[in-house]
Design an enzyme around this catalytic site. Sequence first.
Site, short mmCIF file in Angstrom:
data_model
loop_
_atom_site.label_atom_id
_atom_site.label_comp_id
_atom_site.label_asym_id
_atom_site.label_seq_id
_atom_site.Cartn_x
_atom_site.Cartn_y
_atom_site.Cartn_z
CB SER A 119 -1.16 14.34 9.39
OG SER A 119 -0.72 14.99 8.22
CD GLU A 212 -1.75 8.88 6.63
OE1 GLU A 212 -2.54 9.29 5.75
OE2 GLU A 212 -1.01 9.65 7.27
CG HIS A 285 -4.56 12.83 5.61
ND1 HIS A 285 -3.54 11.93 5.82
CD2 HIS A 285 -4.11 14.03 6.08
CE1 HIS A 285 -2.51 12.54 6.38
NE2 HIS A 285 -2.83 13.82 6.54
#
Length: 318
Positions: A119, A212, A285
């Site tokens: 992330s 992503e 995630h």
Amino acid sequence: MEKKAIPVLPPPLRPGDTIGLCAPAGPVREPGRLQRGIALLREAGFRIKTVRPADQYAPEEMYLAGPDRERLDELHRLWADEEVKAVLAVRGGYGCLRLLPGLDFSFIRTRPKWLIGFSDLTVLLNTLFREAGLLTLHGPTAHSLTGLDRDSIERFFAILGGSFPAMESRDLEILKPGRGRGELVGGNLSTLVHLLGTPWEVDLRGRILILEDTGEPPYRLDRMLTQLAMSRGFSDLTGLILGIFDPGHDDRLETLRLQEMVWQRVLELCHDLAFPIWGGLPFGHLDRNQAFPIGMETEMDDLAGRLQFHPGSARQAG
């Protein structure tokens, strides 16, 4: 293209080694999840070291785990600690971008060890590879660890131990066939786009890019993908791998719809480009977040449907 330096592969971890925890980005909102992650690391045989008590990862700051200087000092102190063999982010969120001007890359280069996270950690993972020549690990945070499926946890610990098994998935879709080989870069789409135009922009030339994201509506994903495709070096990729794009919650049907939208837009943007494109590999995630070594030479084998890693292409740290 200028000749690239051979990256450095951090030493493998062994039972009894110490993992340092740092919070370079957002605060911990669920302390119980962090404690369960720490317990899992200890059950796997690792010692845990922190610079500050875990309850200080949730200060009064609205969206940061402390002032910039405090978070930067925490990372440098863990890197300087000879007992610490790997540095694992507590969680993502936002904040890593603010640390880049103060990072001592020359010092970091002299003490090879794994930096682990995903992330917002995409910023640090790729920048340490770019500026310090160190392989880093796109994988779980301490906060997300116990929410992973068994395969993701097993792969994470295998890589920490020095094994880099090929990656295969029943959900893999070959969106555009072909074979590709290059150093692996990337991670979170929105975070990568925020690096464009900065001194730490990721060099995409001759590399395989993984992407992503979570909680982004279709129009924003379209905008970011379009900007990335227009950026310097994108057309010179040797491969593109799309992970999980989820709506911010575990709704399988809505996730599948978002995935299809992303795949379609990527194929539109890349219709005249030569590199292969895969979709559906399990990283992102949600509970399937398989670890990837950022900076490692990697091969996309579309005939076997397998992603093969080549640790021998890096220089093993002593």
